[in-house]
Each structure stands twice: as structure tokens, then as C-alpha cells.
Design a protein around this motif. Structure first.
Motif, PDB file in Angstrom:
ATOM      1  N   THR A   1       0.850  -1.182   0.000  1.00  0.00           N
ATOM      2  CA  THR A   1       0.000   0.000   0.000  1.00  0.00           C
ATOM      3  C   THR A   1       0.887   1.232   0.000  1.00  0.00           C
ATOM      4  N   GLU A   2       0.277   2.351   0.145  1.00  0.00           N
ATOM      5  CA  GLU A   2       0.980   3.620   0.059  1.00  0.00           C
ATOM      6  C   GLU A   2       0.607   4.481   1.258  1.00  0.00           C
ATOM      7  N   PHE A   3       1.609   5.059   1.860  1.00  0.00           N
ATOM      8  CA  PHE A   3       1.382   6.037   2.914  1.00  0.00           C
ATOM      9  C   PHE A   3       1.976   7.360   2.451  1.00  0.00           C
ATOM     10  N   PHE A   4       1.369   8.437   2.909  1.00  0.00           N
ATOM     11  CA  PHE A   4       1.872   9.772   2.589  1.00  0.00           C
ATOM     12  C   PHE A   4       2.677  10.260   3.788  1.00  0.00           C
ATOM     13  N   ILE A   5       3.889  10.732   3.512  1.00  0.00           N
ATOM     14  CA  ILE A   5       4.836  11.082   4.572  1.00  0.00           C
ATOM     15  C   ILE A   5       5.411  12.469   4.290  1.00  0.00           C
ATOM     16  N   ARG A   6       5.608  13.235   5.360  1.00  0.00           N
ATOM     17  CA  ARG A   6       6.326  14.504   5.243  1.00  0.00           C
ATOM     18  C   ARG A   6       7.124  14.723   6.521  1.00  0.00           C
ATOM     19  N   LYS A   7       8.159  15.538   6.404  1.00  0.00           N
ATOM     20  CA  LYS A   7       8.947  15.894   7.580  1.00  0.00           C
ATOM     21  C   LYS A   7       8.107  16.781   8.479  1.00  0.00           C
ATOM     22  N   GLU A   8       8.061  16.442   9.738  1.00  0.00           N
ATOM     23  CA  GLU A   8       7.221  17.153  10.696  1.00  0.00           C
ATOM     24  C   GLU A   8       7.661  18.600  10.867  1.00  0.00           C
ATOM     25  N   GLY A   9       6.705  19.509  10.812  1.00  0.00           N
ATOM     26  CA  GLY A   9       6.955  20.907  11.106  1.00  0.00           C
ATOM     27  C   GLY A   9       7.725  21.687  10.063  1.00  0.00           C
TER      28      GLY A   9
ATOM     29  N   TYR B   1      -2.827   3.464  -4.904  1.00  0.00           N
ATOM     30  CA  TYR B   1      -3.679   2.359  -4.473  1.00  0.00           C
ATOM     31  C   TYR B   1      -4.971   2.911  -3.889  1.00  0.00           C
ATOM     32  N   ASN B   2      -6.012   2.108  -3.911  1.00  0.00           N
ATOM     33  CA  ASN B   2      -7.237   2.483  -3.214  1.00  0.00           C
ATOM     34  C   ASN B   2      -7.064   2.090  -1.759  1.00  0.00           C
ATOM     35  N   ASP B   3      -6.806   3.049  -0.908  1.00  0.00           N
ATOM     36  CA  ASP B   3      -6.551   2.765   0.495  1.00  0.00           C
ATOM     37  C   ASP B   3      -7.832   2.404   1.224  1.00  0.00           C
ATOM     38  N   THR B   4      -7.751   1.358   2.007  1.00  0.00           N
ATOM     39  CA  THR B   4      -8.878   0.976   2.847  1.00  0.00           C
ATOM     40  C   THR B   4      -8.473   0.951   4.312  1.00  0.00           C
ATOM     41  N   LEU B   5      -7.221   1.295   4.604  1.00  0.00           N
ATOM     42  CA  LEU B   5      -6.747   1.268   5.985  1.00  0.00           C
ATOM     43  C   LEU B   5      -7.204   2.490   6.767  1.00  0.00           C
ATOM     44  N   PHE B   6      -7.211   3.649   6.157  1.00  0.00           N
ATOM     45  CA  PHE B   6      -7.584   4.897   6.818  1.00  0.00           C
ATOM     46  C   PHE B   6      -6.821   5.061   8.127  1.00  0.00           C
ATOM     47  N   VAL B   7      -5.510   5.117   8.014  1.00  0.00           N
ATOM     48  CA  VAL B   7      -4.625   5.192   9.175  1.00  0.00           C
ATOM     49  C   VAL B   7      -3.883   6.521   9.186  1.00  0.00           C
ATOM     50  N   GLY B   8      -3.802   7.123  10.361  1.00  0.00           N
ATOM     51  CA  GLY B   8      -2.974   8.305  10.518  1.00  0.00           C
ATOM     52  C   GLY B   8      -3.741   9.317  11.349  1.00  0.00           C
ATOM     53  N   ILE B   9      -3.139  10.383  11.664  1.00  0.00           N
ATOM     54  CA  ILE B   9      -1.758  10.766  11.376  1.00  0.00           C
ATOM     55  C   ILE B   9      -0.870  10.236  12.510  1.00  0.00           C
ATOM     56  N   MET B  10       0.183   9.497  12.115  1.00  0.00           N
ATOM     57  CA  MET B  10       1.127   8.936  13.065  1.00  0.00           C
ATOM     58  C   MET B  10       2.412   9.760  12.982  1.00  0.00           C
ATOM     59  N   LYS B  11       3.267   9.587  13.962  1.00  0.00           N
ATOM     60  CA  LYS B  11       4.579  10.220  13.923  1.00  0.00           C
ATOM     61  C   LYS B  11       5.638   9.130  14.018  1.00  0.00           C
ATOM     62  N   GLY B  12       6.697   9.311  13.251  1.00  0.00           N
ATOM     63  CA  GLY B  12       7.760   8.323  13.233  1.00  0.00           C
ATOM     64  C   GLY B  12       9.083   8.953  12.871  1.00  0.00           C
TER      65      GLY B  12
ATOM     66  N   GLU C   1      10.470   3.887  12.567  1.00  0.00           N
ATOM     67  CA  GLU C   1       9.917   3.550  13.867  1.00  0.00           C
ATOM     68  C   GLU C   1       8.747   4.484  14.127  1.00  0.00           C
ATOM     69  N   ILE C   2       7.601   3.936  14.483  1.00  0.00           N
ATOM     70  CA  ILE C   2       6.434   4.746  14.823  1.00  0.00           C
ATOM     71  C   ILE C   2       6.474   4.994  16.326  1.00  0.00           C
ATOM     72  N   TYR C   3       6.525   6.265  16.715  1.00  0.00           N
ATOM     73  CA  TYR C   3       6.607   6.576  18.138  1.00  0.00           C
ATOM     74  C   TYR C   3       5.363   7.282  18.675  1.00  0.00           C
ATOM     75  N   GLU C   4       4.472   7.705  17.800  1.00  0.00           N
ATOM     76  CA  GLU C   4       3.210   8.308  18.250  1.00  0.00           C
ATOM     77  C   GLU C   4       2.099   7.830  17.331  1.00  0.00           C
ATOM     78  N   ILE C   5       1.129   7.130  17.934  1.00  0.00           N
ATOM     79  CA  ILE C   5       0.041   6.551  17.155  1.00  0.00           C
ATOM     80  C   ILE C   5      -1.194   6.476  18.054  1.00  0.00           C
ATOM     81  N   SER C   6      -2.345   6.738  17.475  1.00  0.00           N
ATOM     82  CA  SER C   6      -3.578   6.654  18.268  1.00  0.00           C
ATOM     83  C   SER C   6      -3.897   5.189  18.561  1.00  0.00           C
ATOM     84  N   LYS C   7      -4.700   4.957  19.572  1.00  0.00           N
ATOM     85  CA  LYS C   7      -5.111   3.587  19.914  1.00  0.00           C
ATOM     86  C   LYS C   7      -5.858   2.952  18.748  1.00  0.00           C
ATOM     87  N   GLU C   8      -6.700   3.731  18.093  1.00  0.00           N
ATOM     88  CA  GLU C   8      -7.469   3.222  16.954  1.00  0.00           C
ATOM     89  C   GLU C   8      -6.554   2.767  15.819  1.00  0.00           C
TER      90      GLU C   8
END
Length: 121
Positions: free
Chosen positions: A18-26, A80-91, A104-111
Motif C-alpha cells: 500500500t501507500e502512505f503519505f509522509i512529510r517531515k514534521e513541522g 492504491y485504493n486505500d482501505t486502511l484509513f490510518v494516521g496521522i502517526m509520527k515516526g 519507527e512509529i513513536y506516536e500513534i492513536s489507539k485506533e
């Protein structure tokens, strides 16, 4: 044992195409699409062209979540047609080689963590 080996042993990694969209924080950059080939609730392996090198913090999400930020900065439409609907995480990038970056994912919601955990069963 490096961080990659530790992550792979501590958390079940699930092969994923699948595909995730990523950018440098801030840094106000556009979110860019990156192909993810395996994932756990604590990390992911990303096909990388060199843009994710170093230990910078990243914001990571699927296309729908990036668009939901209200900032029209998801650089491209999803491949891709995303069906995960995940984010926004921090890594952060914790390892890399010629073609891959381990994040490494260091901030992620419980969901979001639960969705990723469900993939490994």
C-alpha cells in the motif's frame, strides 16, 4: 542487534502493498507518497528514493487522513485504493539501505494501533 532486528522480533510484521503519505514534521513540506511493503504497530519498511534519510521526525498517514487535515497538500493522488484509513502517526527513520528506509512509529492513536495490530493476525 540493531533496531530493525529488534523491531522485527518484538512486533509481528505483516507484508503489505500500500501507500502512505509522509512529510517531515513541522517543515511545511508536501506529503509525498511512499510504498510500504511491511508494517507493524511500531514500524514500517518504506521504498525510499533517499528523501527519508536521517533521524528527522515524520508525519505519516493514508491519503484520506492527509486530505482530512484541511491542508490540500497531499502531493499526488494515491496509487492504491486505500482501505486502511490510518494516521496521522509520527515516526522517525531508524535504518536505511540503498532502496529502503525503516521507520519507527513513536506516536500513534489507539485506533490506528489496533488497525495495524489486526493486520498481523
Amino acid at each position: 542487534m540493531d533496531l530493525f532486528e529488534n523491531d522485527k522480533r518484538s512486533y509481528a510484521r505483516t507484508p503489505l502493498r500500500t501507500e502512505f503519505f509522509i512529510r517531515k514534521e513541522g517543515e511545511g513540506e508536501l506529503f509525498e507518497p511512499f510504498k510500504v511493503v511491511d508494517i507493524s504497530e511500531k514500524g514500517m519498511r518504506v521504498k525510499d528514493n533517499g528523501k527519508l534519510r536521517g533521524s528527522a521526525a515524520f508525519e505519516i498517514g493514508t491519503y484520506d487522513k492527509v486530505r482530512a487535515l484541511g491542508v490540500k497538500d497531499a502531493g499526488e493522488n494515491p496509487t492504491y485504493n486505500d482501505t486502511l484509513f490510518v494516521g496521522i502517526m509520527k515516526g522517525r527513520a531508524v535504518w536505511f539501505d540503498e532502496h529502503w528506509t525503516g521507520i519507527e512509529i513513536y506516536e500513534i492513536s489507539k485506533e490506528c494501533a489496533e488497525k495495524l495490530r489486526m493486520l498481523s493476525y
